[in-house]
Design a protein around this motif. Structure first.
Motif, PDB file in Angstrom:
ATOM      1  N   ASP A 162       9.893  -0.298   6.156  1.00  0.00           N
ATOM      2  CA  ASP A 162      10.874  -0.261   5.066  1.00  0.00           C
ATOM      3  C   ASP A 162      10.425   0.578   3.868  1.00  0.00           C
ATOM      4  O   ASP A 162      11.244   1.091   3.121  1.00  0.00           O
ATOM      5  N   CYS A 175       8.125  -5.543   4.472  1.00  0.00           N
ATOM      6  CA  CYS A 175       7.952  -5.865   5.890  1.00  0.00           C
ATOM      7  C   CYS A 175       6.505  -6.142   6.279  1.00  0.00           C
ATOM      8  O   CYS A 175       6.245  -6.777   7.284  1.00  0.00           O
ATOM      9  N   GLY A 176       5.561  -5.670   5.514  1.00  0.00           N
ATOM     10  CA  GLY A 176       4.147  -5.907   5.818  1.00  0.00           C
ATOM     11  C   GLY A 176       3.582  -4.945   6.859  1.00  0.00           C
ATOM     12  O   GLY A 176       2.403  -5.009   7.196  1.00  0.00           O
ATOM     13  N   CYS A 195       2.734  -1.895   6.764  1.00  0.00           N
ATOM     14  CA  CYS A 195       1.731  -0.906   6.344  1.00  0.00           C
ATOM     15  C   CYS A 195       0.502  -1.555   5.701  1.00  0.00           C
ATOM     16  O   CYS A 195      -0.188  -0.904   4.923  1.00  0.00           O
ATOM     17  N   PHE A 226      -0.509  -2.986   0.425  1.00  0.00           N
ATOM     18  CA  PHE A 226       0.520  -2.277   1.187  1.00  0.00           C
ATOM     19  C   PHE A 226       0.471  -0.793   0.820  1.00  0.00           C
ATOM     20  O   PHE A 226       0.663  -0.434  -0.349  1.00  0.00           O
TER      21      PHE A 226
HETATM   22 FE1  FES Z   1       6.926  -2.309   4.839  1.00  0.00          FE
HETATM   23 FE2  FES Z   1       5.023  -1.074   3.496  1.00  0.00          FE
HETATM   24  S1  FES Z   1       6.301  -0.221   4.980  1.00  0.00           S
HETATM   25  S2  FES Z   1       5.525  -3.177   3.467  1.00  0.00           S
END
Ligand code: FES
Ligand code: NAD
Length: 297
Positions: free
Chosen positions: A217, A222-223, A225, A235
């Motif tokens: 995202d 979303c976590g 990265c 992140f």
């Molecule tokens: Fe989703 Fe960084 S791309 S938290």
């Protein structure tokens, strides 16, 4: 839709797109990136912003064909459009007058290193740049890097152009020659950035690296990265992508990037099969979208 006003291969598999994106062009700063999606069900991929022109309202992105989506993207041509381009994302590079800065661009990472090198030069630094590629054909942005550098050193892994070796060999030479280095900025493959931080750690040279983990995202939600910096989760999309290289846990980064390798390979094979079955010339994105369903991240 974001119109491609110019598309051109810089090297085999590496393409530069000039895209109409006036809002991003006005706001973009060195070190930032965009996340784009070619078609409705397509995956989101982070892509380097190599340059922007606020007056024309365009940004330049550089894409290396590695998986299904980047291969699809590289079939697009001048006049085609991209469904979504979100950005600019990430924190900009920290630009100040540090003194002498060595900027290292490894392969396609040079596209991300270039705007930072240019901004560091404008800020009054002495910029020594090192660009490395596997071979002569894959050296990109040589002229642009030369224009913003006090000196440019080029290496190729196979010796087909300039000096044979890795970018780290040049950095080692600079250190051994007693060159005063106040900061190193490195963008490229993980192994390269890790090797650079190992060299500079011993010399106590501050080193910034730009990380490229899986992203979805790009907003910290979303976590996907997550990276480990000094033992803490951060992140890359909102806290980075640039981090103090001496604090990065590269082993975790390699492991997390490898998590999706099987799915990516399967997706790529399905993509190749679908294109072979069609046996047609590359189509615009809207047509490609209907024919290239596969595993998404
Ligand atoms: Fe989703 Fe960084 S791309 S938290
Ligand atoms: P590559 O594998 O061709 O390597 C480029 C150069 O890096 C080599 O020529 C060499 O000089 C150096 N290098 C490679 N392995 C090394 C090692 N073990 N020790 C020391 N130096 C080494 O690069 P590529 O295929 O163009 O890939 C570039 C990478 O950069 C991709 O993984 C891409 O995801 C990444 N990238 C990162 C960002 C970012 O924001 N962090 C942006 C764009 C690209």
């Amino acid at each position: 839709m974001f119109k491609i006003v110019h598309a051109q291969f810089l090297a085999p598999g590496i393409k530069r797109f000039v895209i109409e994106a006036p809002r991003i062009a006005r706001k973009q700063k060195p070190g930032q990136f965009v996340i784009l999606r070619i078609y409705e069900q397509g995956e989101r991929i982070p892509v380097t912003i190599e340059n922007s022109d606020p007056d024309r309202g365009t940004i330049n992105i550089v894409v290396q064909a590695a998986g299904k989506t980047t291969n699809l993207l590289n079939t697009l041509e001048t006049g085609d459009s991209i469904l979504d381009v979100v950005g600019p994302l990430g924190k900009p590079s920290e630009i100040a007058n540090y003194g002498t800065v060595v900027v290292v661009g490894g392969g396609v990472g040079t596209a991300m290193a270039y705007p930072t090198a240019a901004a560091l030069k404008r800020a009054g630094n002495r910029v020594l740049s090192i660009v490395g590629a596997r071979n002569k054909e894959l050296v990109i942005l040589e002229r642009e890097m030369r224009e913003v550098s006090d000196a440019l050193m080029i290496t190729t892994d196979d010796g087909s152009y300039a000096d044979k070796g890795f970018v780290t060999d040049k950095l080692k030479q600079l250190i051994q020659n007693g060159t005063r280095i106040d900061l190193v900025v490195a963008v490229g493959p993980i192994v390269m950035m890790k090797a650079i931080t190992e060299l500079t750690r011993k010399e106590y040279i501050r080193t910034v690296v730009s990380l490229n983990p899986i992203m979805i995202d790009g907003t910290g939600m979303c976590g996907g990265c997550r990276v480990l910096i000094d033992g803490k989760s951060e992140f890359a999309c909102v806290d980075g992508p640039e981090f103090d290289g001496h604090k990065v846990n590269f082993e975790v980064l390699v492991q997390r990037n490898a998590m999706y390798r099987n799915a990516e390979q399967k997706s790529m094979e399905e993509f190749k099969r679908s294109r072979e079955a069609l046996a047609v010339e590359p189509e615009p994105a809207c047509v490609v979208a209907q024919t290239a369903q596969g595993v998404e991240r």
